[in-house]
Design a protein around this motif. Structure first.
Motif, PDB file in Angstrom:
ATOM      1  N   ARG B   3      74.393  16.285  99.148  1.00 16.75           N
ATOM      2  CA  ARG B   3      74.648  15.745  97.821  1.00 16.75           C
ATOM      3  C   ARG B   3      75.485  14.500  97.928  1.00 16.75           C
ATOM      4  NH1 ARG B   3      74.101  18.686  93.285  1.00 16.75           N
ATOM      5  NH2 ARG B   3      73.088  20.679  93.572  1.00 16.75           N
ATOM      6  N   ARG B  18      84.856  23.826  77.385  1.00 15.15           N
ATOM      7  CA  ARG B  18      83.823  23.055  76.735  1.00 15.15           C
ATOM      8  C   ARG B  18      82.726  23.981  76.220  1.00 15.15           C
ATOM      9  NH1 ARG B  18      82.056  17.975  76.198  1.00 15.15           N
ATOM     10  NH2 ARG B  18      79.804  17.984  75.890  1.00 15.15           N
TER      11      ARG B  18
ATOM     12  N   ASN E  59      64.923  30.809  85.010  1.00 18.56           N
ATOM     13  CA  ASN E  59      66.024  30.163  84.274  1.00 18.56           C
ATOM     14  C   ASN E  59      66.100  30.691  82.844  1.00 18.56           C
ATOM     15  OD1 ASN E  59      63.876  28.887  83.103  1.00 18.56           O
ATOM     16  ND2 ASN E  59      64.811  26.849  83.105  1.00 18.56           N
ATOM     17  N   ASP E  87      76.195  32.913  81.447  1.00 21.33           N
ATOM     18  CA  ASP E  87      76.053  32.010  80.319  1.00 21.33           C
ATOM     19  C   ASP E  87      74.726  31.258  80.438  1.00 21.33           C
ATOM     20  OD1 ASP E  87      76.692  30.476  78.104  1.00 21.33           O
ATOM     21  OD2 ASP E  87      77.336  28.873  79.440  1.00 21.33           O
ATOM     22  N   VAL E  88      73.830  31.488  79.506  1.00 17.45           N
ATOM     23  CA  VAL E  88      72.470  30.940  79.613  1.00 17.45           C
ATOM     24  C   VAL E  88      72.487  29.425  79.657  1.00 17.45           C
ATOM     25  CG1 VAL E  88      70.163  31.084  78.686  1.00 17.45           C
ATOM     26  CG2 VAL E  88      71.808  32.813  78.091  1.00 17.45           C
ATOM     27  N   VAL E  89      73.360  28.849  78.837  1.00 18.47           N
ATOM     28  CA  VAL E  89      73.392  27.404  78.750  1.00 18.47           C
ATOM     29  C   VAL E  89      73.738  26.787  80.108  1.00 18.47           C
ATOM     30  CG1 VAL E  89      74.802  25.571  77.769  1.00 18.47           C
ATOM     31  CG2 VAL E  89      73.809  27.307  76.282  1.00 18.47           C
ATOM     32  N   GLN E  90      74.742  27.349  80.745  1.00 22.20           N
ATOM     33  CA  GLN E  90      75.092  26.830  82.073  1.00 22.20           C
ATOM     34  C   GLN E  90      74.025  27.157  83.098  1.00 22.20           C
ATOM     35  OE1 GLN E  90      79.060  27.913  83.197  1.00 22.20           O
ATOM     36  NE2 GLN E  90      79.929  26.336  81.864  1.00 22.20           N
ATOM     37  N   ARG E  92      70.901  27.297  82.675  1.00 21.25           N
ATOM     38  CA  ARG E  92      69.781  26.349  82.571  1.00 21.25           C
ATOM     39  C   ARG E  92      70.179  24.969  83.071  1.00 21.25           C
ATOM     40  NH1 ARG E  92      68.033  28.318  76.920  1.00 21.25           N
ATOM     41  NH2 ARG E  92      67.100  30.340  77.428  1.00 21.25           N
ATOM     42  N   ALA E  93      71.461  24.658  82.976  1.00 19.50           N
ATOM     43  CA  ALA E  93      71.904  23.391  83.545  1.00 19.50           C
ATOM     44  C   ALA E  93      71.827  23.451  85.067  1.00 19.50           C
ATOM     45  CB  ALA E  93      73.335  23.091  83.092  1.00 19.50           C
ATOM     46  N   ARG E  94      72.089  24.630  85.609  1.00 24.30           N
ATOM     47  CA  ARG E  94      72.068  24.745  87.076  1.00 24.30           C
ATOM     48  C   ARG E  94      70.660  24.921  87.607  1.00 24.30           C
ATOM     49  NH1 ARG E  94      76.130  29.445  88.273  1.00 24.30           N
ATOM     50  NH2 ARG E  94      75.591  28.970  90.440  1.00 24.30           N
ATOM     51  N   MET E  97      64.314  22.468  84.837  1.00 18.94           N
ATOM     52  CA  MET E  97      62.884  22.771  84.725  1.00 18.94           C
ATOM     53  C   MET E  97      62.090  21.528  84.344  1.00 18.94           C
ATOM     54  SD  MET E  97      61.276  26.062  82.945  1.00 18.94           S
ATOM     55  CE  MET E  97      59.716  26.661  83.553  1.00 18.94           C
ATOM     56  N   HIS E 120      76.609  18.256  78.315  1.00 17.56           N
ATOM     57  CA  HIS E 120      77.433  19.082  79.195  1.00 17.56           C
ATOM     58  C   HIS E 120      78.756  18.416  79.520  1.00 17.56           C
ATOM     59  CE1 HIS E 120      74.484  22.175  79.779  1.00 17.56           C
ATOM     60  NE2 HIS E 120      73.560  21.265  80.019  1.00 17.56           N
ATOM     61  N   ALA E 170      65.944  16.086  84.380  1.00 21.33           N
ATOM     62  CA  ALA E 170      66.397  17.353  84.942  1.00 21.33           C
ATOM     63  C   ALA E 170      67.459  17.106  86.027  1.00 21.33           C
ATOM     64  CB  ALA E 170      65.216  18.118  85.521  1.00 21.33           C
ATOM     65  N   VAL E 173      71.519  16.323  85.136  1.00 22.85           N
ATOM     66  CA  VAL E 173      72.586  17.298  84.898  1.00 22.85           C
ATOM     67  C   VAL E 173      73.027  17.965  86.197  1.00 22.85           C
ATOM     68  CG1 VAL E 173      72.063  17.796  82.506  1.00 22.85           C
ATOM     69  CG2 VAL E 173      70.924  19.097  84.280  1.00 22.85           C
ATOM     70  N   ASP E 174      72.546  17.416  87.327  1.00 26.21           N
ATOM     71  CA  ASP E 174      73.029  17.867  88.620  1.00 26.21           C
ATOM     72  C   ASP E 174      72.738  19.346  88.829  1.00 26.21           C
ATOM     73  OD1 ASP E 174      74.211  17.458  91.001  1.00 26.21           O
ATOM     74  OD2 ASP E 174      76.248  17.867  90.286  1.00 26.21           O
ATOM     75  N   PRO E 175      71.475  19.728  88.782  1.00 22.83           N
ATOM     76  CA  PRO E 175      71.150  21.145  88.933  1.00 22.83           C
ATOM     77  C   PRO E 175      71.169  21.538  90.400  1.00 22.83           C
ATOM     78  CG  PRO E 175      69.152  19.906  88.720  1.00 22.83           C
ATOM     79  CD  PRO E 175      70.268  18.906  88.659  1.00 22.83           C
ATOM     80  N   GLU E 176      71.068  22.828  90.627  1.00 17.72           N
ATOM     81  CA  GLU E 176      71.000  23.297  92.009  1.00 17.72           C
ATOM     82  C   GLU E 176      69.570  23.664  92.374  1.00 17.72           C
ATOM     83  OE1 GLU E 176      74.097  26.329  91.833  1.00 17.72           O
ATOM     84  OE2 GLU E 176      75.158  24.901  90.545  1.00 17.72           O
TER      85      GLU E 176
END
Ligand SMILES: Nc1ncnc2c1ncn2[C@@H]1O[C@H](COP(=O)(O)OP(=O)(O)OP(=O)(O)O)[C@@H](O)[C@H]1O
Ligand SMILES: Nc1ncnc2c1ncn2[C@@H]1O[C@H](COP(=O)(O)OP(=O)(O)OP(=O)(O)O)[C@@H](O)[C@H]1O
Ligand SMILES: [Mg+2]
Ligand SMILES: [Mg+2]
Ligand SMILES: O=P([O-])([O-])[O-]
Lengths: 324, 418, 458, 260, 260
Positions: B3, B18, E59, E87-90, E92-94, E97, E120, E170, E173-176
């Motif tokens: 990264r 947040r 996700n 936490d679903v929101v996080q 999906r950020a990780r 899609m 975010h 996608a 947001v710096d996903p994994e």
């Protein structure tokens, strides 16, 4: 136009003030003669004349109801469109009442008070009065607020002329002005202030009465008959010390009284079935002790009533030269 | 890990704070939404509640028992002619009104005739026509009370009138019942005989005319625009005029109708015909817009399928598209019609703001409509009309609600999902 | 025997039915005989014949029923009995129509004695022209029918012809909108021009004093700005402040959060709000909302607060148009492709972020359309304004003050005590024209916006 | 063009020098092809290469796209289908079409199949229509599954059944050619196998053209294959030849999965 | 299950015994699979076999389908993503899609990419956001093409560019993990080639899962392949093994085009 097939019912248009009387007569007429109930349209006096004067024929009305006399200009337009013979009948008198809520402060006004409170430029100066006290120290210190008919109605004109105008003319300077500069006089004497002092309403007197009920320090301007029917909610405001009662209006001592008329298109008599009978019924109802009295119509003085009866009987056409 | 930056620290307190805030915002937002729905619902409920509360009394009336003795006061008429067309007049001319007034004075004390409606004798008259035998004897009639008595009986008035009413009640001479004349008669100057049927029938006829004109025209226009018209300047013009017409203030349609239908074509004034034509012009654009949306939502695959088996474009539309779009078209139409039903402004100008004492016989006879009747009654001097006005509003609302209910029914019944 | 258009219409409809059957049978027979395949199905041949039979005859019928009365009357006037008629137009007309009524059986007896001698003449003439008309109509029907009938051949493209006529009908239907638009413009234009001869357009558009009957000199009483301002204040500002948030949030809740069954029921129920007659709202605004607001204003220390207020009218109007905003917004939010919603959610957005930042912007054209319709409805509303906001033209930003709107003034000018050619009456038409032009411009702008966004989408 | 090796004695349809434009954009460039009477012809090629476009110009379904314009000559039994005298409606009855996504009408199964015969007047009486509907459903291999529920809605069937219903609907008007645009792409393998079987059975009775993304499917069902790329017909020939011995480099690359 | 031959030392995501139901219907049956950190994993299988369903449960996008129910255990870095504490929101950020059809928001290119970081709070200042947007667009190989028109609408790009924009969105947001559901099926070959190239470049930075219909594509881009059939995982292994030496008969049949 002068065409259109004959109708089998009578059509009358015009003043909303005359409307309730005309409808009553219409009902009685239908009842007594077996004719169809006349169709009575409440368009306001001027609107009525406009349609009345459009011509003769089945697609124009037979009768114009009016809360003022026909104007010369209207008469001429009628003639121009072929409506030559018009029968004028004064059916009675109407009082323009000033009223307040029964729990109101109990106003007692003079014509001059009304003028000073509601004129746009009393005696030529901008109106700064905010409360009645500003107008006359004897009056309560409540905000001036008067609900009245719209500027396009006959009642509004009558109010201006009968009460404001006289209040204005109480001042000799103004009276003099009337002769020297008529336009200026009119502007000074009859121009009304706008909201929140004089608040125009639609042509709906019941609404004015309901509003008075909710706003006990406001005044309202409406027809005499409404005063009678709503005694529990409103009371009359005396003007010049005279209350708008039947007797006071009939004898002319109450300032806000004005004549009511119907105008009949002579060309339609004998063509539209029952027209003459309808007029007769009207005269009967409007006579002394007639059922229109009970509805709030005030009987004309005897002389006028006799002329009216004669006109109605003989279908005598109006002479345009007497009009203004 | 290849990264360029450190991975986001999702578990850190900054991020957790947040996220907590975002969730709080989410809850607030959802609550606002629910609040909005409830608020609109509350408005509606309040309106309906107030209307029904005020108007329900308008459907009932107070009657007073008055014995009329025809033996004592004979009505001199030729009973053989009671079947004739002019029987009503004959009885009226024979002075039945006076007889009834006299009987009332006698039965109820001095001023008793003022306690009953001035048209009460007409009830007696219809009774006589139904049964001429009555003329030979003494009968107790339940006659409608005058509107002061009616109001006093319903409200419990004070003062002299209150006392009289209380006494009548105690004597068992006062009763209440459903006011049938309200459902049968046309306008009258006496609330005891004024009815809504004339205006209701006028409204029905007017809406019917508006419907049979606006519906086919609107649907056909929508079909043309959606299915066949090339997308060019002309169709843009049509589209703009239709959208614009949907937005034009209704009073302007009144001006148009006055100029065209009345002054030019000379169509019978104040009739359901002319009112219906006016409202048709007003509702047609609404129907076009609703229909176009409904037609648009028919999937193109259905059209392809029909074309693919050799249906002509007209067949495609009339066999497939139109039937499938119909529920949507109908809901839009009913909503447009409902609006037309409550419309007053344009009708003011075509002469429908009038006293019409007879129930309209046909589409060319003078007539008024419900909202106009409400408007006229609201300005009547007689206080008895206050509750009649509210009752008329209820009648209008009932008609309206049934139209809406019908729309919901159609939508739910025929709605197709693809 | 009289010329009864309705009965004759039935007659030719009957003939058309026969024509339909004949056309159908003949085409089927021809096909059978020659062994060839019909181009169009027999029905279409039937329709072709029926249309040819019906349309010209019906057109003739329409024309004939409008001209024949005049012909009949002419003949009656030529008779001896008519020589004694009064010369005066209306009376004469009435007598004639009375006689005609009896002759045609519409009324049992004459109402005017002078009509009696004419009844027979009318009956005779009526019969004569009725026969002429019927004969001509039948001839036309037969000619049309025969023409079409002879054209039937197996390869005759009857369907194409019939469909062309159907298309013509569709086109005509859509032209009604244009005609209405023209009609409105024309019916407003002439009177407006007369008005603008008396008062300059600049005065109407930019003048700041509206007092059509004040005693003041004629020229400075028709300033429209206070009306336009009142219209904007009530219809576009206050009503929208009520309707847009409530309507939008309702739509959002119903489409995004509520269960489908809830939405199915709540949506149409709320639509009732738009159908409640405006007179009812007027009373509600004038007698319930306005006094409450006045008390509130007095409490706030606005002593001069009027009982008629822009606020009362605006709020109630806002309630009335909630369904316009919510239904249209509901539809267009629903129409945003699911993929947009998924795209946002997949990035970790919460539903409310998705709605506010993705769905609503994407649904904007439709939402704007709904708002535009709502604004127009609010601008066009009269009763509420007349009852609750008064009729006084005021230039004020104070929502507790009384203002008036363009349409309320139009109604007032047209229904009050008017004089025919006074600037006062004509002003109503000029105001109507201004209003019409404004809505037209708004719609053109809206169409542009919608087009621009729609293209971006697909 | 490599059609020299290929002769179809009596082609049912013949396209010659066909160009198709969508507005400015040319989607089909100078394509000439013959469709044999008893054969299944497969169109293959990467997405967007114009297979559907060309297929739809064979029965003038492209007419429904306002911007589409077809030039060149396409014949059905020697008759120019774009000639003014050609009646499109009849043309489409003769050249039937089955779409990618099954699109039954939301009517009963019976009415779905009966619709075409009815509008073309192919079955004057109810009894006739019964026969026609049954025959079409039998041919489409659906009769046994639906014969007891002909009054049910066509949309209530499963995806594969719906697609067979659409084929039955097309067959019912007795067409001469059947065009199928990726008829199996929305179906599961079992349904796909049924449709392929059906195509085998229909072959010989109708000229069949099928567009597919799936080369294995093309190989399984067709006798002729046309490979399109970027709007041009790259190669057309016997299916076996195309798959085992493509003449063009591009064809080979595509078939071996180098792209697409 | 044939996972024995496969060990991923430190799996990014781990599914164990996952079932997915749509109402009554079971779309995924007992699937267990590991997703490696630096690898591209391809899901293949015939249409309707459940590839998308399984992908979307990774996700929790299936949460948006009211009728969908997931049982079994799915872990991200050892944490159960269906646990109430997740936490679903996080999540999906990780776990980002990309969808089959490019679905840019009708906003500017800049806002499309900036949307995720903004919600975010990943870029507190405008300058930070500029950096984040640029980096994402560079990684998605789109920067050079759009750097001069960042304010233009994302919908104005071509299909392939739109899909890369969606990938950039996608990435931003710096996903994994990045899940891609048939990302090329709506694209032409050239655009497809670009996306494949991009996947190559992204590999190692993100764990990537890609669903594809196209076996050639799977072969080209992935290191691990899972073959699904009728809701079950038939075979999972090294891509080279699956394509050259499938253990299961069904896999072999599918790969050689016997069905699908
Ligand atoms: N209605 C249309 N308007 C404009 N362009 C179109 C239209 N339909 C298709 N195209 C374009 O024409 C080209 C050929 O499209 P076509 O649908 O024929 O391809 P295809 O080979 O069938 O692809 P697929 O395998 O994805 O179905 C494509 O570039 C497409 O974008
Ligand atoms: N929302 C839903 N409700 C009910 N069933 C669904 C839903 N979505 C998918 N299915 C069903 O679940 C099964 C698996 O579908 P899924 O979309 O996962 O297949 P897929 O392998 O992605 O197919 P494709 O290659 O066509 O995209 C299919 O039978 C499908 O019909
Ligand atoms: Mg295609
Ligand atoms: Mg999928
Ligand atoms: O209706 P008016 O009596 O006021 O003219």
């Amino acid at each position: 136009s002068s065409g259109g097939a004959a109708r089998d019912y009578i059509s009358a248009v015009g003043s909303s003030t005359v409307y309730p009387f005309a409808t009553s007569v219409g009902e009685k007429f239908a009842e007594a003669t077996g004719n169809k109930t006349p169709k009575i349209d409440s368009t306001g006096t001027g609107g009525g004349f406009e349609r009345f004067c459009a011509g003769v024929g089945g697609d124009t009305p037979d009768i114009a109801n009016a809360s003022r006399r026909i104007k010369k200009k209207e008469f001429d337009t009628c003639a121009k469109n072929g409506v030559k013979d018009i029968v004028e009948i004064q059916i009675g008198i109407d009082g323009i009442a000033l009223g307040e809520a029964t729990r109101g402060p109990g106003f007692k006004l003079t014509e001059e008070d009304v003028y000073k409170a509601l004129a746009a430029n009393p005696y030529g100066k901008p109106n700064t009065a905010k409360t009645w006290k500003d107008v006359n120290p004897a009056l309560p210190a409540v905000a001036i607020s008067v609900f009245g008919p719209p500027s396009t109605s006959g009642t509004y004109d009558a109010f201006k002329e009968l009460i404001l105008g006289r209040g204005c003319d109480a001042n000799p300077e103004m009276k003099a002005l009337k002769d020297s500069d008529k336009d200026k006089h009119e502007a000074v004497c009859t121009a009304l202030r706008g909201a929140p002092y004089y608040v125009e309403q639609g042509e709906n007197d019941n609404l004015i009465i309901s509003k008075l009920d909710k706003n006990p320090t406001s005044l309202g301007i409406f027809g005499f008959s409404y005063l009678d029917a709503n005694k529990d909610k409103i009371k009359a405001v005396p003007v010049q010390g005279v209350s708008p009662t039947y007797a006071a209006i009939a004898d002319g001592s109450y300032p806000g009284s004005r004549p009511l008329f119907i105008y009949i298109k002579k060309a339609h008599v004998g063509v539209i079935p029952g027209l003459a009978e309808f007029v007769a019924e009207f005269l009967k109802g409007a006579g002394d002790g007639g059922y229109l009295n009970a509805k709030g119509l005030i009987v004309s003085p005897k002389a006028i009533a006799d002329t009216a009866a004669a006109n109605g009987k003989g279908m005598t056409a109006l002479d345009g030269s007497v009009l203004k | 890990m290849n990264r360029q930056t450190a991975p986001t620290d999702w578990k850190g307190s900054v991020m957790q704070n947040r996220i907590a805030k975002r969730y709080a915002a989410e809850r607030r937002f959802k609550l606002f939404g629910l609040g909005a729905v409830l608020l609109s619902g509350a408005f509606l409920a309040f309106l309906l509640f107030v209307m029904v509360g005020n108007g329900a009394r308008g459907f009932t009336y107070t009657h007073v028992a008055v014995p009329v003795d025809f033996k004592a006061m004979p009505l001199t008429i030729d009973t053989a002619r009671l079947g004739d067309a002019d029987a009503n007049q004959m009885i009226a001319n024979a002075g039945l009104a006076d007889i009834v007034a006299f009987a009332a004075d006698e039965a109820l004390g001095d001023g008793g005739s003022a306690l009953i409606s001035e048209n009460a004798w007409k009830e007696v008259r219809s009774a006589i026509i139904d049964d001429p035998e009555l003329l030979g004897g003494k009968t107790v009639f339940d006659l409608p009370a005058s509107s002061e008595v009616d109001i006093a009986a319903k409200d419990g008035a004070k003062g002299a009138l209150g006392a009289t009413v209380a006494k009548l009640k105690a004597d068992g001479k006062l009763g209440t019942g459903i006011h049938w004349p309200f459902f049968k008669n046309a306008d009258a100057t006496d609330p005891a005989v004024a009815g809504i049927w004339g205006a209701l029938k006028g409204s029905i006829l007017t809406i019917f005319i508006a419907f049979i004109i606006a519906f086919p025209t609107g649907v056909l226009a929508a079909l043309y625009l959606e299915e066949y018209a090339a997308k060019n300047r002309w169709t843009d013009l049509i589209e703009v005029s239709i959208n614009n017409l949907a937005a034009v203030p209704s009073i302007i349609f009144g001006l148009l109708a006055l100029a065209v239908f009345i002054n030019w074509f000379g169509i019978c004034q104040a009739s359901p015909l002319v009112g219906g034509l006016t409202l048709a012009l007003m509702t047609m654009p609404v129907i076009v817009i609703a229909s176009r949306n409904a037609i648009k939502s028919v999937p193109p695959s259905i059209r392809d399928a029909a074309l693919g088996v050799g249906a002509s474009p007209v067949q495609v539309v009339f066999h497939h598209v139109l039937p499938l779009a119909l529920p949507g078209i109908l809901t839009g139409t009913i909503i447009g019609m409902a609006r037309a039903l409550g419309e007053t402004a344009p009708l003011l100008l075509v002469g429908m703001r009038a006293f019409i004492g007879d129930v309209p016989g046909g589409i060319c006879s003078p007539s008024t409509v419900l909202p106009m009747q409400i408007f006229l009654w609201s300005d009547e001097v007689d206080r008895g009309f206050v509750e009649k006005t509210s009752a008329a509003i209820i009648v209008l609302l009932i008609v309206l609600l049934s139209m809406n209910a019908f729309a919901i029914y159609l939508r739910n019944k025929f709605e197709q999902r693809w | 025997m009289t010329f009864n258009a309705a009965a004759l219409l039935l007659l030719i409809a009957g003939l058309a039915l026969i024509g339909w059957l004949a056309g159908r049978a003949r085409s089927a027979m021809l096909a059978g005989r020659s062994g060839t395949k019909l181009h169009s199905r027999p029905q279409y041949h039937g329709w072709y014949v029926a249309l040819w039979l019906f349309a010209p005859a019906a057109l003739f019928l329409a024309i004939w029923s409008s001209v024949s009365p005049a012909l009949v009357t002419n003949q009656v006037l030529a008779t001896e009995a008519a020589q004694s008629l009064p010369a005066f137009g209306f009376e004469r007309g009435a007598i004639l129509s009375d006689a005609r009524g009896v002759a045609e059986g519409k009324q049992p007896a004459v109402r005017l004695p002078a009509a009696a001698p004419l009844v027979k003449a009318y009956a005779d003439a009526g019969e004569k022209y009725a026969w002429i008309g019927i004969a001509a109509m039948l001839a036309l029907a037969l000619a049309g029918g025969l023409y079409a009938f002879t054209r039937i051949k197996p390869d005759f493209r009857a369907r194409t012809r019939v469909e062309k006529i159907v298309m013509l009908f569709l086109l005509l239907a859509s032209l009604v909108a244009i005609l209405t638009t023209f009609g409105i413009v024309l019916s407003l234009l002439f009177e407006s021009i007369r008005f603008f001869r008396l008062v300059s357009p600049a005065e109407l558009l930019f003048g700041t004093n509206w007092a059509p009957t004040s005693g003041a000199p004629q020229d400075d009483t028709f300033g429209g700005i206070p009306l336009f301002w009142g219209t904007v204040l009530i219809g576009a500002i206050i009503a929208m402040i009520v309707a847009i948030p409530i309507g939008m949030m309702t739509a959002v809740y119903l489409t995004q959060y509520a269960a489908p069954t809830v939405r199915k029921w709540v949506k149409p129920i709320l639509e009732i709000l738009a159908g409640v007659p405006t007179v009812v709202y007027g009373y509600f605004a004038a007698l319930t909302v306005a006094p409450a607001l006045r008390n509130f204003a007095v409490m706030l220390g606005i002593p001069n607060a009027s009982t008629e207020s822009a606020l009362a009218a605006g709020i109630v109007m806002g309630v009335m148009i909630i369904p316009f905003v919510s239904s249209m917004a509901d539809d267009s939010i629903n129409a945003v492709p699911q993929s947009m919603r998924d795209g946002s959610l997949a990035l970790g957005a919460t539903p409310n972020e998705t709605i506010r930042q993705v769905l609503i912007p994407a649904a904007l054209p439709g939402v704007m359309g709904g708002i535009l319709l709502a604004v127009s409805r609010a601008i066009g509303e009269t009763m509420i304004v007349v009852m609750a906001a008064g009729l006084s033209a005021n230039m004020t930003a104070n929502p507790f003050a009384s203002v008036t709107t363009v349409t309320a003034q139009i109604v007032k000018l047209l229904t009050g005590d008017q004089e025919f050619d006074s600037a006062k009456t004509l002003a109503a038409f000029a105001l109507g024209l201004v209003l019409f032009i404004v809505t037209l411009l708004l719609n053109i702008v809206a169409l542009r916006i919608v087009k621009k966004y729609r293209e971006a989408y697909e | 063009m490599t059609q020299d090796d290929l002769t179809i004695a009596d082609p049912k349809m013949k396209a010659h020098g066909v160009d198709v434009f969508y507005g400015e954009k040319q989607a089909i460039k100078n394509v000439s092809i013959d469709v044999g009477t008893d054969l299944v012809t497969a169109f293959i090629g990467p997405s967007g290469c114009g297979k559907s476009t060309f297929l739809r110009s064979l029965n003038r379904m492209n007419d429904t796209v306002a911007s589409a314009k077809v030039t060149g000559r396409i014949e059905l039994d020697g008759e120019d289908i774009y000639a003014p005298s050609m009646d499109v409606v009849q043309l489409r009855a003769r050249v039937g079409m089955v779409f990618q996504k099954p699109n039954p009408f939301p009517k009963s199964i019976y009415d779905n199949v009966g619709y075409g015969p009815r509008i073309h007047g192919l079955a004057p009486s109810k009894a006739d229509l019964d026969v026609v509907v049954e025959r079409a459903l039998v041919r489409a291999g659906l009769w046994d599954e639906v014969k007891d529920r002909l009054a049910e809605s066509g949309t209530a069937l499963s995806g594969g059944q719906q697609q067979r219903l659409c084929i039955a609907r097309a067959i019912a008007v007795d067409p001469e050619v059947i065009l199928m645009d990726e008829p199996c792409s929305a179906l599961d393998p079992i349904a796909t196998a049924k449709i392929e079987e059906l195509i085998h059975e229909l072959r010989g009775k109708y000229a069949i053209v099928i567009v597919t993304h799936n080369m294995q499917q093309a190989a399984r069902v067709s006798q002729r294959t046309a490979f399109f790329h970027l709007g041009t017909l790259v190669e057309y020939g016997k299916t076996t030849d195309i798959f085992t011995n493509p003449k063009q480099e591009r064809t080979k690359d595509y078939i071996t999965g180098r792209y697409g």
